[in-house]
Design a protein around this motif. Structure first.
Motif, PDB file in Angstrom:
ATOM      1  N   LEU A  76     -16.923   1.607  -9.796  1.00 10.13           N
ATOM      2  CA  LEU A  76     -17.939   0.916  -8.633  1.00 10.13           C
ATOM      3  C   LEU A  76     -18.953   2.290  -8.321  1.00 10.13           C
ATOM      4  O   LEU A  76     -19.431   2.326  -7.756  1.00 10.13           O
ATOM      5  CB  LEU A  76     -16.224   0.983  -7.261  1.00 10.13           C
ATOM      6  CG  LEU A  76     -15.711  -0.449  -7.569  1.00 10.13           C
ATOM      7  CD1 LEU A  76     -15.080  -0.223  -5.988  1.00 10.13           C
ATOM      8  CD2 LEU A  76     -17.106  -2.260  -7.471  1.00 10.13           C
ATOM      9  N   VAL A 130      -5.242  -6.807  -9.582  1.00  6.89           N
ATOM     10  CA  VAL A 130      -6.121  -6.740 -10.461  1.00  6.89           C
ATOM     11  C   VAL A 130      -5.953  -6.897 -12.060  1.00  6.89           C
ATOM     12  O   VAL A 130      -6.474  -8.140 -12.277  1.00  6.89           O
ATOM     13  CB  VAL A 130      -6.827  -5.416 -10.900  1.00  6.89           C
ATOM     14  CG1 VAL A 130      -8.376  -5.716 -11.402  1.00  6.89           C
ATOM     15  CG2 VAL A 130      -7.564  -5.250  -8.934  1.00  6.89           C
ATOM     16  N   VAL A 154      -6.699  -6.917  -5.387  1.00  9.41           N
ATOM     17  CA  VAL A 154      -7.755  -5.501  -5.501  1.00  9.41           C
ATOM     18  C   VAL A 154      -6.107  -4.975  -6.197  1.00  9.41           C
ATOM     19  O   VAL A 154      -5.170  -4.130  -6.683  1.00  9.41           O
ATOM     20  CB  VAL A 154      -8.044  -4.521  -4.696  1.00  9.41           C
ATOM     21  CG1 VAL A 154      -9.467  -4.726  -4.971  1.00  9.41           C
ATOM     22  CG2 VAL A 154      -7.816  -4.633  -3.342  1.00  9.41           C
ATOM     23  N   GLU A 166     -20.827  -7.026  -2.029  1.00 16.34           N
ATOM     24  CA  GLU A 166     -20.755  -6.475  -2.815  1.00 16.34           C
ATOM     25  C   GLU A 166     -20.766  -5.078  -2.415  1.00 16.34           C
ATOM     26  O   GLU A 166     -21.057  -3.570  -2.870  1.00 16.34           O
ATOM     27  CB  GLU A 166     -20.528  -6.851  -4.193  1.00 16.34           C
ATOM     28  CG  GLU A 166     -20.186  -6.222  -5.446  1.00 16.34           C
ATOM     29  CD  GLU A 166     -19.588  -6.406  -6.794  1.00 16.34           C
ATOM     30  OE1 GLU A 166     -19.495  -6.601  -7.811  1.00 16.34           O
ATOM     31  OE2 GLU A 166     -20.158  -7.495  -6.716  1.00 16.34           O
ATOM     32  N   ASP A 216     -10.756   5.014  -2.129  1.00 14.73           N
ATOM     33  CA  ASP A 216     -10.371   6.240  -2.513  1.00 14.73           C
ATOM     34  C   ASP A 216      -9.196   7.221  -1.453  1.00 14.73           C
ATOM     35  O   ASP A 216      -9.591   6.830   0.024  1.00 14.73           O
ATOM     36  CB  ASP A 216     -10.864   7.685  -3.284  1.00 14.73           C
ATOM     37  CG  ASP A 216     -10.745   8.607  -4.103  1.00 14.73           C
ATOM     38  OD1 ASP A 216     -10.108   7.743  -5.335  1.00 14.73           O
ATOM     39  OD2 ASP A 216      -9.827   9.400  -3.914  1.00 14.73           O
ATOM     40  N   ALA A 274      -6.063   2.343  -9.631  1.00 18.94           N
ATOM     41  CA  ALA A 274      -6.731   1.927  -8.145  1.00 18.94           C
ATOM     42  C   ALA A 274      -7.827   3.881  -8.808  1.00 18.94           C
ATOM     43  O   ALA A 274      -9.216   3.041  -8.154  1.00 18.94           O
ATOM     44  CB  ALA A 274      -5.965   2.676  -7.247  1.00 18.94           C
ATOM     45  N   ASN A 279      -9.788  -5.669   1.658  1.00 22.94           N
ATOM     46  CA  ASN A 279      -9.887  -5.359  -0.339  1.00 22.94           C
ATOM     47  C   ASN A 279     -10.879  -4.265  -0.141  1.00 22.94           C
ATOM     48  O   ASN A 279     -10.719  -2.941  -0.938  1.00 22.94           O
ATOM     49  CB  ASN A 279     -10.605  -6.424  -0.996  1.00 22.94           C
ATOM     50  CG  ASN A 279     -10.220  -7.480  -1.124  1.00 22.94           C
ATOM     51  OD1 ASN A 279      -9.172  -7.710  -1.464  1.00 22.94           O
ATOM     52  ND2 ASN A 279     -11.175  -8.914  -2.131  1.00 22.94           N
ATOM     53  N   ARG A 328     -10.810   2.587 -11.020  1.00 17.83           N
ATOM     54  CA  ARG A 328     -11.411   0.984 -10.797  1.00 17.83           C
ATOM     55  C   ARG A 328     -12.584   1.969  -9.572  1.00 17.83           C
ATOM     56  O   ARG A 328     -13.747   1.227  -9.734  1.00 17.83           O
ATOM     57  CB  ARG A 328     -10.900   0.016  -9.665  1.00 17.83           C
ATOM     58  CG  ARG A 328     -10.832  -1.024  -8.982  1.00 17.83           C
ATOM     59  CD  ARG A 328      -9.753  -2.070  -8.646  1.00 17.83           C
ATOM     60  NE  ARG A 328      -8.848  -1.433  -7.583  1.00 17.83           N
ATOM     61  CZ  ARG A 328      -7.385  -0.869  -7.396  1.00 17.83           C
ATOM     62  NH1 ARG A 328      -7.628  -1.785  -8.969  1.00 17.83           N
ATOM     63  NH2 ARG A 328      -6.837  -0.731  -7.011  1.00 17.83           N
ATOM     64  N   TYR A 329     -12.173   2.381  -8.713  1.00 16.41           N
ATOM     65  CA  TYR A 329     -12.930   3.351  -7.790  1.00 16.41           C
ATOM     66  C   TYR A 329     -13.925   4.011  -8.450  1.00 16.41           C
ATOM     67  O   TYR A 329     -15.086   3.500  -8.106  1.00 16.41           O
ATOM     68  CB  TYR A 329     -12.227   4.157  -6.840  1.00 16.41           C
ATOM     69  CG  TYR A 329     -12.962   4.609  -6.179  1.00 16.41           C
ATOM     70  CD1 TYR A 329     -13.628   4.470  -4.897  1.00 16.41           C
ATOM     71  CD2 TYR A 329     -13.416   6.558  -6.370  1.00 16.41           C
ATOM     72  CE1 TYR A 329     -14.447   5.128  -3.873  1.00 16.41           C
ATOM     73  CE2 TYR A 329     -14.511   6.963  -5.812  1.00 16.41           C
ATOM     74  CZ  TYR A 329     -14.881   6.461  -4.499  1.00 16.41           C
ATOM     75  OH  TYR A 329     -15.555   6.805  -3.748  1.00 16.41           O
ATOM     76  N   HIS A 364      -8.621  -0.716   0.547  1.00 21.17           N
ATOM     77  CA  HIS A 364      -7.632  -0.508  -0.637  1.00 21.17           C
ATOM     78  C   HIS A 364      -8.057   0.407  -2.017  1.00 21.17           C
ATOM     79  O   HIS A 364      -8.027   0.597  -2.703  1.00 21.17           O
ATOM     80  CB  HIS A 364      -6.721  -2.407  -0.977  1.00 21.17           C
ATOM     81  CG  HIS A 364      -5.208  -2.840  -0.474  1.00 21.17           C
ATOM     82  ND1 HIS A 364      -4.399  -0.846   0.356  1.00 21.17           N
ATOM     83  CD2 HIS A 364      -5.616  -3.394   1.167  1.00 21.17           C
ATOM     84  CE1 HIS A 364      -3.783  -1.938   1.150  1.00 21.17           C
ATOM     85  NE2 HIS A 364      -4.363  -3.307   0.952  1.00 21.17           N
ATOM     86  N   ILE A 365      -9.385  -0.452  -1.957  1.00 23.39           N
ATOM     87  CA  ILE A 365     -10.242   0.342  -3.075  1.00 23.39           C
ATOM     88  C   ILE A 365     -10.621   1.816  -2.865  1.00 23.39           C
ATOM     89  O   ILE A 365     -10.767   2.081  -3.630  1.00 23.39           O
ATOM     90  CB  ILE A 365     -11.414  -0.697  -3.124  1.00 23.39           C
ATOM     91  CG1 ILE A 365     -11.256  -2.065  -3.677  1.00 23.39           C
ATOM     92  CG2 ILE A 365     -12.635  -0.281  -4.035  1.00 23.39           C
ATOM     93  CD1 ILE A 365     -12.392  -3.208  -3.836  1.00 23.39           C
TER      94      ILE A 365
END
Length: 513
Positions: free
Chosen positions: A335, A145, A142, A381, A427, A328, A421, A331-332, A424-425
């Motif tokens: 998700l 990426v 992550v 996931e 928020d 970042a 991961n 990416r969040y 770091h993913i």
């Protein structure tokens, strides 16, 4: 339906052979629109133009299939391996077994290595396919990426380049972005399918069929993503617009990395004498270079180009940090959007993560029950998506987490890389607003793992983690009626500590045991 008599196979008799002509093309997987009038009315109401318009000719070259790639009677198949070509997986073992010893010898003596993102071709030897294209997908991290996305694109692009160079008409294309290397299946599918789409737009006449070869774990993902890039009718084309990612790549499908693009001013400053006819003039580069020596380089349009990104980063390192934060955050958000729309009832039914009451300061309490989390078999996931769905509305304010380590075994512990991961993913608000993380009934190993993780990965929450040897230690901070505790945890607590035990707390502090 997929198998035919081996006598029809031009490459020799086989027990299991899947012929391209017997497979369902993508354009035949749904019925056409009801009528031409409906299509016309729909097109008149359209306001947006899709970057991936409906192309029946391209759809006719696409096949989505799940099975053993070595059973395909095609010109070439793709083999995902590692850099030293020593990958040991069930697919690789099957490939080497059916190809015979000559393939391994070819790899050992001639190919030897293949860099990440590169692709190399060999004969298929005893396989049904004439060729095998070997490629190495990236490991997903992550923190990097964009590097992983770029390397994955290179893998698919280089595979397709070899297809053109070797006049390969039919290709069995496996999922290069493997779960073994940690690459999220859906994100990888976007890059794979998008790259193939752009390739076919440019060189579709050179190819008869590209088969996306999936397994049980990736078939549904590809089935969901394919319509975004290969819509099967105008209606699906319009519906797909809302689901396309922000980054749809360039005209080759390559992910767009803004800070690596050459930045040129929209309106270069022309010398007045050249205003009218610059576009029609042949530029004498020697003369122009001479001008630069005389100190007049600033008059030429090329001088209007901004400084290269690497120089800007050195001069303004803060911009690079800000860019990473923006990436970042995006990416969040992706998700979070998935977490709100996907069916996660199977994760919720585990009762491993849930919200209970409030602590004595009115902060919401999240409970995680380690024994109820089947880390070795669960879809990690989906577990992450469920956690995001549950926590996102809570972590806007202060909150606490209670983790019951009671009766937890190695089968319940997720891999450390996964935890890194996730950390770091998530928020920044998750770390900022977490006030306390209580670990109840810790073991020596869990204490060591917690210390290691908070020391080398999550140092900013280190002081918020507290190990408690009994449930009653929680009651100084959280009233018993605000806690939903599994019965097996209470039974274990009584067995280990007795029905009543003294809890030596001072007001406002938690003793770490």
């Amino acid at each position: 339906m997929m198998e035919e008599d081996g006598s029809q196979d031009p490459l020799g008799a086989r027990d299991h052979v899947v012929y391209v002509d017997n497979m369902t093309r993508w354009n035949f997987t749904v019925l056409p629109l009801a009528s031409d009038d409906d299509s016309q009315n729909h097109s008149e109401s359209e306001e947006k133009v899709s970057p991936f318009p409906w192309r029946n000719d391209l759809n006719n070259k696409i096949i989505l299939w799940s099975g053993d790639i070595t059973e395909l009677s095609v010109h070439a198949i793709v083999h995902s391996t590692n850099e030293r070509m020593t990958e040991r997986s069930s697919v690789t073992e099957t490939l080497y077994t059916k190809a015979g010893p000559k393939l391994e010898a070819e790899i050992k003596n001639n190919i030897k290595v293949c860099k990440t993102g590169d692709a190399k071709i060999s004969e298929g030897f005893d396989l049904l396919s004439r060729y095998v294209i070997h490629t190495v997908g990236p490991r997903y991290n992550v923190k990097y990426v964009t590097a992983a996305e770029g390397a994955l694109f290179c893998s698919y692009r280089n595979v397709l380049q070899l297809v053109r160079e070797n006049s390969i008409r039919t290709l069995g294309l496996c999922c290069v972005h493997s779960g073994k290397r940690g690459y999220p299946p859906k994100e990888g599918a976007h890059i794979a399918i998008r790259t193939v789409r752009r390739f076919l737009e440019k060189y579709g006449s050179d190819v008869d069929a590209i088969i996306f070869v999936c397994d049980d774990g990736t078939y549904n993902v590809y089935e969901e993503v394919l319509p975004l890039y290969f819509p099967r009718n105008p209606q699906e084309e319009q519906e797909s617009l809302a689901h396309l990612p922000e980054d749809i790549g360039d005209d080759m499908g390559e992910p767009v990395i803004p800070e690596r693009q050459i930045r040129i001013m929209d309106k270069p400053i022309y010398p007045k004498s050249d205003d009218r006819d610059f576009d029609d003039k042949t530029v004498d580069l020697n003369a122009e270079f001479g001008k630069s020596i005389n100190g007049t380089v600033g008059q030429h349009p090329f001088a209007s180009m901004q400084a290269d990104p690497d120089t800007q980063k050195r001069l303004n390192p803060r911009s690079d940090v800000d860019m990473k934060k923006v990436e970042a955050r995006k990416r969040y958000e992706r998700l979070l959007k998935r977490a709100r729309t996907e069916d996660l009832t199977d994760i919720a039914s585990l009762r491993c993560l849930y919200r209970t009451g409030q602590d004595r300061f009115g902060r919401p309490v999240i409970v995680f029950v380690g024994r109820n989390f089947p880390a070795s078999t669960v879809d990690l996931e989906k577990a992450l998506l469920y956690a995001i769905r549950l926590l996102d509305p809570i972590v806007e304010q202060d909150y606490v987490v209670v983790y019951f380590h009671t009766h937890t075994s190695g089968q319940n512990l997720p891999p450390m890389n996964f935890l890194k991961n996730v950390y770091h993913i998530l928020d920044h608000k998750y770390k900022k607003n977490l006030k306390s993380f209580y670990v109840v009934h810790p073991t020596w190993w869990s204490k060591f793992a917690t210390w290691f993780f908070t020391t080398f990965t999550a140092s900013d929450i280190k002081q918020k983690v507290h190990s408690l040897k009994g449930v009653q230690y929680l009651y100084a901070k959280i009233n018993p009626d605000q806690l939903d505790i599994p019965s097996f945890v209470l039974d274990y607590d009584i067995k280990e500590n007795g029905p009543r035990y003294c809890v030596p707390f001072e007001e406002g502090t938690v003793e770490e045991l």
